[in-house]
Write a protein that holds these residues in place. Structure first.
Motif, short mmCIF file in Angstrom:
data_model
loop_
_atom_site.label_atom_id
_atom_site.label_comp_id
_atom_site.label_asym_id
_atom_site.label_seq_id
_atom_site.Cartn_x
_atom_site.Cartn_y
_atom_site.Cartn_z
N LEU A 1 49.01 27.81 39.52
CA LEU A 1 49.90 28.36 38.50
C LEU A 1 49.98 27.46 37.28
O LEU A 1 50.96 26.74 37.06
N ALA A 2 48.93 27.48 36.50
CA ALA A 2 48.87 26.72 35.25
C ALA A 2 48.18 27.59 34.21
O ALA A 2 47.06 28.05 34.43
N GLY A 3 48.84 27.81 33.10
CA GLY A 3 48.26 28.65 32.06
C GLY A 3 48.42 30.12 32.41
O GLY A 3 48.82 30.47 33.52
N PRO A 4 48.12 31.01 31.47
CA PRO A 4 48.21 32.44 31.73
C PRO A 4 47.16 32.90 32.73
O PRO A 4 45.98 32.60 32.58
N ASN A 5 47.59 33.60 33.77
CA ASN A 5 46.68 34.01 34.85
C ASN A 5 46.66 35.52 35.05
O ASN A 5 47.69 36.18 34.95
N MET A 6 45.48 36.01 35.35
CA MET A 6 45.33 37.38 35.82
C MET A 6 45.01 37.30 37.30
O MET A 6 44.09 36.58 37.71
N TRP A 7 45.78 38.01 38.12
CA TRP A 7 45.61 37.94 39.57
C TRP A 7 44.97 39.21 40.11
O TRP A 7 45.22 40.31 39.62
N PHE A 8 44.15 39.01 41.13
CA PHE A 8 43.52 40.13 41.83
C PHE A 8 44.08 40.15 43.25
O PHE A 8 43.95 39.18 43.99
N PHE A 9 44.72 41.25 43.61
CA PHE A 9 45.28 41.43 44.94
C PHE A 9 44.33 42.34 45.71
O PHE A 9 44.28 43.55 45.46
N VAL A 10 43.58 41.76 46.63
CA VAL A 10 42.50 42.48 47.31
C VAL A 10 42.99 42.99 48.66
O VAL A 10 43.28 42.20 49.57
N GLU A 11 43.06 44.30 48.80
CA GLU A 11 43.59 44.89 50.04
C GLU A 11 42.58 44.85 51.17
O GLU A 11 42.91 44.54 52.31
N ASP A 12 41.31 45.20 50.89
CA ASP A 12 40.33 45.19 51.98
C ASP A 12 38.91 44.82 51.56
O ASP A 12 38.23 44.10 52.29
N ARG B 1 38.90 47.13 35.20
CA ARG B 1 39.73 47.89 36.14
C ARG B 1 38.93 48.98 36.84
O ARG B 1 39.10 49.23 38.03
N ARG B 2 38.04 49.64 36.08
CA ARG B 2 37.24 50.72 36.67
C ARG B 2 36.17 50.19 37.62
O ARG B 2 35.73 50.90 38.53
N SER B 3 35.75 48.95 37.41
CA SER B 3 34.64 48.41 38.20
C SER B 3 35.07 47.88 39.57
O SER B 3 34.26 47.85 40.50
N ILE B 4 36.33 47.47 39.70
CA ILE B 4 36.79 46.92 40.97
C ILE B 4 37.15 48.05 41.94
O ILE B 4 37.44 49.17 41.51
N PRO B 5 37.12 47.77 43.24
CA PRO B 5 37.47 48.81 44.22
C PRO B 5 38.88 49.37 43.98
O PRO B 5 39.76 48.66 43.48
N GLU B 6 39.09 50.62 44.35
CA GLU B 6 40.37 51.28 44.13
C GLU B 6 41.51 50.59 44.88
O GLU B 6 42.67 50.67 44.47
N THR B 7 41.18 49.93 45.99
CA THR B 7 42.22 49.28 46.79
C THR B 7 42.59 47.89 46.27
O THR B 7 43.44 47.22 46.85
N THR B 8 41.95 47.45 45.19
CA THR B 8 42.26 46.16 44.59
C THR B 8 43.11 46.36 43.34
O THR B 8 42.82 47.23 42.53
N THR B 9 44.15 45.54 43.21
CA THR B 9 45.03 45.62 42.04
C THR B 9 44.88 44.35 41.21
O THR B 9 44.92 43.24 41.75
N MET B 10 44.68 44.49 39.91
CA MET B 10 44.64 43.34 39.01
C MET B 10 45.86 43.38 38.11
O MET B 10 46.24 44.44 37.61
N SER B 11 46.50 42.22 37.93
CA SER B 11 47.74 42.19 37.16
C SER B 11 47.98 40.81 36.58
O SER B 11 47.70 39.79 37.22
N VAL B 12 48.48 40.77 35.36
CA VAL B 12 48.89 39.52 34.73
C VAL B 12 50.35 39.29 35.10
O VAL B 12 51.20 40.11 34.80
N VAL B 13 50.61 38.17 35.77
CA VAL B 13 51.96 37.86 36.23
C VAL B 13 52.34 36.48 35.70
O VAL B 13 51.57 35.53 35.82
N LYS B 14 53.53 36.38 35.13
CA LYS B 14 53.99 35.08 34.64
C LYS B 14 54.11 34.10 35.82
O LYS B 14 54.50 34.48 36.92
N ASN B 15 53.79 32.85 35.55
CA ASN B 15 53.72 31.85 36.62
C ASN B 15 55.04 31.67 37.37
O ASN B 15 55.05 31.52 38.59
N LYS B 16 56.15 31.67 36.66
CA LYS B 16 57.44 31.48 37.33
C LYS B 16 57.73 32.63 38.29
O LYS B 16 58.24 32.43 39.39
#
Length: 214
Positions: A112-123, A79-94
């Motif tokens: 959407l298969a298996g447990p996923n961690m998503w990165f939402f990259v703003e810029d 979390r500390r290594s990625i840019p501040e404008t990027t959000t990482m989150s574990v979201v259930k597939n459904k």
């Protein structure tokens, strides 16, 4: 600027070669376990979907990696290594599938298969991907946590495609290159103007010296 445009076009063409073909049916694998409390209630799920939709609206790109098998310390390091404008989150597939519906990222439902961690990259796309690749190397997570794929501008990309996009120059780098190119124009123009003037000055000086000697 032409060189920058050509560089971007070539890199984008390379990334397009690794696009993921659309699937005729969605995969929806619910996570086992997961968060407890409010997040598992109907209101909690609606809140999660709404939050993810908001993240999608402000993202230029999303990509996913396997979730789990990381210590709290490793998660905090990432979390500390990625840019501040990027959000990482574990979201259930459904819930992720519901959030993706009707958005430019709907192509990501194929992932959407298996447990996923998503990165939402703003810029900062390249900065985020490079940060994650560095984390993989330093924490020995290349095999257990590979990039599974991503989506951008309505197109799904496989792992190789995401890696290719990560090699594109960031916005800051592009701005610096363009600014450098613009700043170089007056200097080059001054050199062009200055060169004939110097030649003329030397010619006048030479003629004057020849006149004096005669």
């Amino acid at each position: 600027m032409r060189q920058t445009a050509l560089l971007l076009a070539a890199a984008a063409a390379t990334a397009t070669a690794f696009t993921v073909p659309p699937q005729t049916s969605r995969q929806s694998t619910a996570l086992s376990g997961g968060a407890q409390g409010h997040a598992t209630t109907l209101d909690g799920k609606k809140s999660t979907v709404s939050r993810v939709k908001e993240l999608l609206e402000t993202s230029e790109m999303i990509f996913t990696v396997p979730a789990g098998s990381m210590t709290v310390s490793q998660t905090q390091t990432l979390r500390r290594s990625i840019p501040e404008t990027t959000t990482m989150s574990v979201v259930k597939n459904k819930l992720m599938a519901r959030a993706l519906e009707g958005t430019d990222y709907e192509a990501a439902t194929s992932m959407l298969a298996g447990p996923n961690m998503w990165f939402f990259v703003e810029d900062d796309i390249s900065g985020t991907i490079k940060a994650f690749e560095t984390f993989q190397k330093e924490e020995d997570k290349k095999e257990s946590h590979p990039i599974l794929g991503g989506a951008m501008e309505g197109i799904a990309y496989d792992a190789a495609g995401v890696a290719a996009i990560g090699k594109l120059p960031s916005k800051k780098e592009l701005i610096a290159r363009i600014a450098g190119g613009i700043n170089a124009v007056p200097t080059k123009l001054a050199r062009v103007v200055k060169a004939p003037t110097e030649k003329l000055a030397r010619a006048i000086k030479l003629a004057t010296e020849e006149g004096d000697s005669s």
